[in-house]
Design a protein around this motif. Structure first.
Motif, short mmCIF file in Angstrom:
data_model
loop_
_atom_site.label_atom_id
_atom_site.label_comp_id
_atom_site.label_asym_id
_atom_site.label_seq_id
_atom_site.Cartn_x
_atom_site.Cartn_y
_atom_site.Cartn_z
N GLY A 27 0.91 -1.14 -0.24
CA GLY A 27 0.09 -0.11 0.02
C GLY A 27 0.82 1.45 -0.09
N VAL A 28 2.02 1.02 -0.18
CA VAL A 28 3.09 2.30 -0.14
C VAL A 28 3.09 2.52 -1.73
CG1 VAL A 28 5.20 3.19 0.56
CG2 VAL A 28 4.16 1.64 1.79
N GLU A 29 2.49 3.45 -2.24
CA GLU A 29 2.36 3.64 -3.73
C GLU A 29 3.55 4.67 -4.01
OE1 GLU A 29 -1.33 5.00 -4.92
OE2 GLU A 29 -2.53 3.39 -3.66
N VAL A 30 4.03 5.64 -3.35
CA VAL A 30 5.04 6.58 -3.73
C VAL A 30 6.31 6.34 -3.18
CG1 VAL A 30 5.68 9.28 -3.68
CG2 VAL A 30 3.28 8.41 -3.85
N VAL A 31 7.30 5.76 -4.02
CA VAL A 31 8.57 5.39 -3.51
C VAL A 31 9.54 6.06 -4.50
CG1 VAL A 31 10.10 3.75 -3.06
CG2 VAL A 31 7.68 3.16 -2.64
N TYR A 32 10.62 6.76 -3.99
CA TYR A 32 11.61 7.39 -4.49
C TYR A 32 12.96 6.39 -4.48
CZ TYR A 32 8.83 11.55 -4.89
OH TYR A 32 7.78 12.55 -5.39
N THR A 33 13.60 6.33 -5.46
CA THR A 33 14.71 5.30 -5.52
C THR A 33 15.86 6.05 -6.06
OG1 THR A 33 13.46 3.39 -5.84
CG2 THR A 33 15.80 3.34 -6.30
N THR A 34 17.05 6.28 -5.38
CA THR A 34 18.27 6.77 -6.05
C THR A 34 19.47 5.86 -5.76
OG1 THR A 34 20.07 8.94 -5.85
CG2 THR A 34 18.87 7.83 -3.58
N PRO A 35 20.46 5.83 -6.69
CA PRO A 35 21.62 4.98 -6.47
C PRO A 35 22.58 5.46 -5.68
CG PRO A 35 21.83 6.29 -8.65
CD PRO A 35 20.40 6.66 -8.19
N CYS A 36 23.11 4.57 -4.95
CA CYS A 36 24.13 4.77 -3.69
C CYS A 36 25.11 3.91 -3.69
CB CYS A 36 23.52 5.52 -2.50
SG CYS A 36 22.44 3.82 -1.81
N ASN A 37 26.21 4.19 -2.89
CA ASN A 37 27.44 3.01 -2.75
C ASN A 37 27.64 3.13 -1.25
OD1 ASN A 37 28.50 2.83 -5.52
ND2 ASN A 37 28.01 5.01 -5.27
N GLY A 38 27.90 1.76 -0.74
CA GLY A 38 28.33 1.26 0.48
C GLY A 38 29.77 1.83 0.89
N THR A 39 30.16 1.81 2.22
CA THR A 39 31.55 2.30 2.47
C THR A 39 32.08 1.18 3.69
OG1 THR A 39 30.95 3.49 4.58
CG2 THR A 39 30.98 4.61 2.24
N MET A 57 19.06 3.53 -2.79
CA MET A 57 18.20 4.00 -1.33
C MET A 57 16.82 4.27 -1.88
SD MET A 57 18.91 7.40 0.94
CE MET A 57 20.42 6.73 1.48
N LEU A 58 15.79 3.55 -1.18
CA LEU A 58 14.61 3.72 -1.38
C LEU A 58 14.03 4.82 -0.44
CD1 LEU A 58 15.13 1.14 -2.69
CD2 LEU A 58 12.70 0.51 -2.76
N LEU A 59 13.20 5.80 -0.87
CA LEU A 59 12.45 6.76 0.11
C LEU A 59 10.94 6.71 -0.07
CD1 LEU A 59 15.07 9.74 -0.45
CD2 LEU A 59 15.20 8.09 1.35
N ALA A 60 10.44 6.77 1.02
CA ALA A 60 9.05 6.62 1.07
C ALA A 60 8.31 7.19 2.46
CB ALA A 60 8.23 5.31 1.17
N THR A 61 7.32 8.04 2.37
CA THR A 61 6.59 8.50 3.35
C THR A 61 5.60 7.36 3.97
OG1 THR A 61 7.01 10.86 2.69
CG2 THR A 61 5.12 10.44 4.39
N PHE A 105 1.65 11.69 -0.76
CA PHE A 105 2.62 10.98 -0.28
C PHE A 105 1.95 9.81 0.52
CE2 PHE A 105 5.63 14.73 -0.17
CZ PHE A 105 6.63 14.20 -1.32
N THR A 106 0.87 9.83 0.85
CA THR A 106 0.26 8.80 1.93
C THR A 106 -0.76 8.24 1.07
OG1 THR A 106 -0.97 10.23 2.93
CG2 THR A 106 0.94 9.79 3.97
N ALA A 107 -0.87 8.32 -0.18
CA ALA A 107 -2.10 7.52 -1.04
C ALA A 107 -2.07 6.06 -0.51
CB ALA A 107 -1.89 7.80 -2.48
N GLY A 108 -3.32 5.77 -0.19
CA GLY A 108 -3.77 4.28 0.11
C GLY A 108 -3.42 4.15 1.65
N GLN A 109 -2.79 4.99 2.28
CA GLN A 109 -2.42 4.71 3.61
C GLN A 109 -3.54 5.79 4.66
OE1 GLN A 109 1.61 4.97 4.94
NE2 GLN A 109 1.96 5.44 2.80
#
Length: 230
Positions: A27-39, A57-61, A105-109
């Motif tokens: 039910g989390v419809e809005v998810v932003y994804t960005t590339p990143c690297n581990g250290t 990295m996935l970001l969601a409200t 941001f909270t569509a479906g929640q």
């Protein structure tokens, strides 16, 4: 705005689409994804039985109810506590820019109005340390952090737009930046931040700026914490 959290999930880049599909199914419809690297150090990776890989990295409200459900499902369904399956953490939000933004941001929640969630499961012994510094100085920042007890971090590329910083610090700051996210125990947070400021702070070549955020809940850290204790 006690009912909203920013959920940050860091996974192998090859697994990002699987996690995106999982969140949509929950039910989390809005998810932003960005590339990143581990250290993480090679030694740490060997202890965990994993290889160095590119990350996403996935970001969601999410609301508090959704977060509690996701924490259980990340463990039971996505097996996030197993080695190299990822980690997730939630940071509380203090406000949202209007009802339409909240609805998007909270569509479906289901969002509770001005509620204070009092649930022991929403407490965590971790904090999120964020350091912003000149591009190319990740080793300097992370070496300082590790000397104070940090296990590893996740970096993303960024661009600085604060022209006033040059006047404030008396420095010429490059536009290209890197940001590292370090999840730390509450006990180690101050020592890690102090070490970064002393060895990679504004008077160093890295010009690092450091702050921390409270983490409300985590998932996927149990195995790493066990290895660290051993």
């Amino acid at each position: 705005m006690k009912d909203l959290f920013l959920l940050m999930t860091i996974v192998r880049r090859d697994d990002a689409s699987e996690y995106e599909e999982f969140y949509r199914g929950e039910g989390v419809e809005v998810v932003y994804t960005t590339p990143c690297n581990g250290t993480a150090h090679t030694k740490t990776l060997n202890l965990l039985g994993i290889e160095r890989t590119e990350k996403s990295m996935l970001l969601a409200t999410v609301t508090s109810d959704t977060l509690l459900t996701l924490k259980r499902r990340l463990t039971s369904h996505m097996k996030i506590d197993l080695p190299d399956r990822g980690v997730a953490m939630a940071v509380p939000l203090s406000g949202v820019g209007g009802s339409r933004t909240l609805e998007y941001f909270t569509a479906g929640q289901k969002v509770a109005d001005n509620t204070q969630t009092e649930d022991n499961n929403m407490q965590s012994s971790h904090e999120l340390i964020v350091a912003i510094y000149e591009k190319g100085y990740t080793d300097l920042v992370m070496n300082a952090a590790r000397e104070a007890g940090a296990g590893g971090g996740t970096t993303i590329n960024a661009k600085g737009t604060g022209a006033g910083a040059e006047k404030f610090f008396g420095l010429t700051l490059a536009v290209e930046k890197e940001i590292v996210f370090i999840v730390s125990s509450v006990e180690k947070k101050k020592d890690i931040m102090k070490a970064i400021m002393q060895k990679a702070g504004v008077d160093s070549k890295a010009h690092a700026l450091v702050f921390s955020l409270p983490v409300s809940t985590t998932a996927g850290f149990r195995f790493a914490d066990t290895v660290e204790k051993e």
